[in-house]
Every structure is written in C-alpha cells, then in structure tokens.
Write a protein that holds these residues in place. Structure first.
Motif, PDB file in Angstrom:
ATOM      1  N   ILE A  59      14.999  -4.532   2.185  1.00  0.00           N
ATOM      2  CA  ILE A  59      15.656  -3.261   2.501  1.00  0.00           C
ATOM      3  C   ILE A  59      17.080  -3.262   1.972  1.00  0.00           C
ATOM      4  O   ILE A  59      17.545  -2.268   1.394  1.00  0.00           O
ATOM      5  N   ILE A 107      18.367  -0.713  -0.841  1.00  0.00           N
ATOM      6  CA  ILE A 107      19.494   0.193  -0.626  1.00  0.00           C
ATOM      7  C   ILE A 107      20.491   0.077  -1.777  1.00  0.00           C
ATOM      8  O   ILE A 107      20.949   1.086  -2.331  1.00  0.00           O
ATOM      9  N   LEU A 130       8.982   2.437  -1.725  1.00  0.00           N
ATOM     10  CA  LEU A 130       8.774   2.276  -0.285  1.00  0.00           C
ATOM     11  C   LEU A 130       7.330   1.924   0.020  1.00  0.00           C
ATOM     12  O   LEU A 130       7.053   1.027   0.830  1.00  0.00           O
ATOM     13  N   ALA A 135      11.767  -8.504   5.072  1.00  0.00           N
ATOM     14  CA  ALA A 135      11.986  -7.049   5.117  1.00  0.00           C
ATOM     15  C   ALA A 135      13.477  -6.723   5.089  1.00  0.00           C
ATOM     16  O   ALA A 135      13.909  -5.773   4.421  1.00  0.00           O
ATOM     17  N   THR A 194       6.677  -1.559  -1.109  1.00  0.00           N
ATOM     18  CA  THR A 194       7.326  -2.502  -0.186  1.00  0.00           C
ATOM     19  C   THR A 194       6.513  -2.675   1.082  1.00  0.00           C
ATOM     20  O   THR A 194       6.297  -3.805   1.561  1.00  0.00           O
TER      21      THR A 194
END
Length: 450
Positions: free
Chosen positions: A29, A33, A279, A25, A282
């Motif tokens: 992430i 980003i 998102l 994760a 994910t």
C-alpha cells in the motif's frame, strides 16, 4: 465474526499467515501510494503537454484554413483588379473563387465608400436562422489611392466548427475559438453556435472556475484550468490565437483565443483504470500469498501440531505415548527430537517410580503385618503381665496372711507358716526370673531387627 476471531486465535498457521500478509500489505500500500502519486503527476504533466501540443495543432489547423481562404482570395483579387469595370468578369471571378475553395461559402464585390484600408477578418452574426459568417475583406483602390470597394469572402462558422470538430484530439474532447467579446467562432455544436456566448454560459455555471477560464481566454492568457459542469469535471487548455507569420500577410492581431476542453476521464481515465487494475492485482496477489503462506506454514507446523497432541496425551497420564523420529534439522525438528528424549526420560522415571511404588507397597504391607504382629505380641505381653501380676498378687496376699498368722501362732505353727512363706517367696522369685528372661529375649529380638 466471533467464531472467525476464535478460529484465528486458535490456529497458529492462520495468525502467522495473516501477520505476513498484513506486513506485505502495508509495504504494498505504501509503495502503491507513492507510485500512484508520482504516476498521477506524470500523467497530468503529460496530459498538459499533449493538450498544449494539440492546442497548437488546432490553432495551426484553423490558421491554415484561414490562410487557404486568404491565399485563394488574394489570387482572385489580383486577377480581378483589371476587370473591376466589367460586371460579368467580376461575377465569373467570384464564382471561380467560391468553387476553388471548399471553405468559402460566398463571395461579394461591393462598390461604396470603403472604410477598411487593409485586409481584415471579422465575424457576422447569424440572421434569419442562417449560419453566422466569418468574413475576410480586401479593399479596392483607385489609381489615386481612394477606396473604391471591397472583396468580401464568407466562411461559414458552422462549417469551420465541423471541420475543427472532426480533428478533435479525443473522443469526448472539444475545441472552441472565442473572439475578443467572448462570442464563439468555433463551437463543439455547430447548430448552437450563436445561441449563447461563453460569458453567458460561465455566468449560468455554478462553478466560478469556468468564469475565470473564460475571462482568462478573453484576456489573451495562456494556461489551463479545471471546472465542474453538471456534475462532471473538465479541464480547459487555452492560448491566444496567433496567425502564422508569412510574407505578404498582414500581421494583425485578431484578439481571438483558442481552447480545448477535455473531460477529466479523457485525461485520467486510463490512470484510474490502472489504479483499479493495480488494486485488483494487489488484492488477488495478497490472497494468493495468504493461501500459499498458509499452506507452507501449515505443512511446516505439522510436527508442532503432532507434538501438541502428544503432549496432551502425556498430560492425561499416557507416559508411554511414542513420538516418531523427526526428518527435519530446523528448530521444529530439534524440538521434536528433544521432546522425544524428554518423553523417553519421563517414561523411564515413571517406570522407576512405579517400581519404587511397588517396593514401598510391599514394604508397607510387611510393616503392616509386623505392626499387627507387634500389636498381637503387645496384647499377649499385656495378658501375660496381667496373669503374672495376678499370680504375684495371690502369692503376696498369701504371704501377707501368713505373716499375720505367724505373728499370732506358736512355734510349731510358725515353722509351718515360714515354710509357706518361703515357698510363696520362691514362687514369686521364679515368676520374676521368668519375666526378666522374657524381657531379655524381647530386647535381643529388637536389637536383631535394628
């Protein structure tokens, strides 16, 4: 929550799965980003480029409309010049001009002291509830060059706004065209064209950026700016309105500025939807990864769980608890094999200890019996010594009495007493011999036992 934390702490498979998913994760992430940052930058640059291209196309569209009006007016103008003194011909040419162009709403020929010396576009404000007009004029001159009159063509600004609005680049975008005073020439809502100027709207706005954008447009600048109106974000892209450089066309600067207004959702809507999709993907991916990791790790830890249970049984004293053979060659398989060897060795040692315990128990029982016998013999010895002592004391007392008696008797009597003393002495000697013999026998027995 406390039960969940306890469950996590008690299950190694859950902890390892959570650690793996957490690490993944963090990487996802961080990647998201970076990706979304550059994606937003690229989307913004692409939107800016697209908006400027659309703005150029819009300016070109408006200029083509004006050019069409100018060319149609010029064609009729040159045909009308020889007939300026014939009112019917002038009226016929005027009707022909209105009918020939869908953008021209009216045409007027006036004779008076003309103040314009060249073709010119200007805007008439609305009167009596009518649409405001954008007018194009061409002057008439006498042979001597004196102004004779003008041909004025009217174009409805409402019609122009509707034509431009139909060619807007996106569903919620709009196009505006401002003159040098900040008044609307093209407005998204043609019915409210002259109700309020852009400067007045910017003054009533809470966001000062809108006023800066209007001032930049009036000043003839090129660029874009974001502002907020009624809680919604907008982007306005603007540039000066320039007329096409065409032969025979007067290259005059009108002082107008064109702008396209985009809601932020039109520019970044797809990007934000992409963020939500990424998102969601994910989250679903991490969940699936957790479930898959948990299933794999749990299956790989089954031997370890079995060993834990077996170790607990062994700790409870079940040393003969069998451990099955391992079918794996990894660390857990080797651990199971070694644990199996350890269990077998432990069971063997425990068996030997049990045998030793039984042997010691038997020997202890023998020692206890021997001890009891020794105690019994000791009691017998003590009784024997006591009896012997009693006999010896009796004999010694008799000897002592005989000695005393001997001292007070005659010779005959002394001989008798001496015999008694001799007999008692021999009895004592016999008792002592027996005692020595018994002592020698006990010493031999102790030596044999050693």
């Amino acid at each position: 929550m406390k039960q969940l934390a306890t469950l996590i702490r008690s299950r190694l498979s859950i902890k390892i799965s959570l650690m793996a998913v957490s690490a993944m994760a963090v990487l996802l992430i961080a990647s998201m980003i970076v990706m979304l940052f550059y994606s937003r930058k690229n989307v913004k640059d692409e939107a800016l480029q697209k908006a400027m291209q659309t703005l150029d196309a819009t300016v070109l569209n408006i200029d083509n409309i004006l050019l069409s009006v100018e060319q149609a007016t010029g064609n009729v103008y040159f045909s009308m010049l020889p007939h300026l003194n014939d009112p019917k011909a002038v009226d016929a040419y005027s009707r022909q001009l209105v009918e020939s162009s869908p953008y021209i709403s009216d045409c007027n020929v006036s004779y008076h002291d003309f103040t314009y010396t060249q073709q010119h576009w200007f805007v008439k404000p609305a009167k009596d509830g009518k649409d405001p007009l954008m007018c194009f004029t061409l002057p008439f001159f006498t042979m001597s060059g004196k102004p004779l009159g003008e041909l004025t063509v009217d174009v409805s600004l409402g019609l122009l706004s509707r034509i431009v609005a139909e060619a807007k680049p996106s569903q919620y975008s709009s196009c505006v065209l401002l003159d040098s005073l900040g008044e609307f020439i093209v407005h998204p809502d043609a019915d409210n064209l002259m109700n309020q100027s852009a400067i007045e709207i910017s003054k009533n706005s809470e966001d000062s950026s809108l006023g800066e954008a209007v001032r930049a447009m009036v000043a003839g600048q090129t660029g874009y700016m974001s502002y907020n109106m009624r809680g919604e974000d907008f982007y306005v892209f603007y540039k000066p309105f320039t007329r096409g450089d065409i032969r025979g066309r007067v290259a005059s600067r009108l002082g107008w500025s064109a702008g396209i207004i985009y809601p932020a959702d039109d520019i970044f809507g797809d990007y934000e939807n992409l963020v939500y999709y990424v998102l969601a993907i994910t989250i679903v991916g991490l969940l699936l990864m957790y479930l898959l990791s948990y299933a794999i790790i749990r299956s790989r830890l089954i031997p370890l769980v079995m060993l834990t249970e077996k170790a607990q049984y062994i700790a409870e004293g079940n040393f003969n608890e069998t451990i099955p053979d391992s079918h794996h060659v990894d660390e857990i398989g080797r651990l199971q094999d070694n644990f199996q060897l350890m269990q077998k060795s432990l069971a063997s040692h425990i068996g030997e200890l049990e045998e030793l315990k039984n042997t010691l128990s038997e020997r202890g029982e023998g020692l206890r019996v021997a001890y009891d016998q020794a105690k019994k013999a000791d009691r017998m010895k003590t009784s024997f010594l006591h009896n012997m002592t009693n006999h010896m004391m009796t004999t010694a007392v008799a000897i002592e009495k005989d000695v005393e008696l001997l001292c007070g008797k005659s010779d005959y009597d002394q001989a008798k007493v001496v015999n008694d003393i001799q007999r008692n002495g021999m009895a004592i000697t016999e008792l002592l011999k027996n005692l020595i013999t018994m002592s020698d026998d006990e010493m031999r027995k102790e030596a044999d036992d050693d």
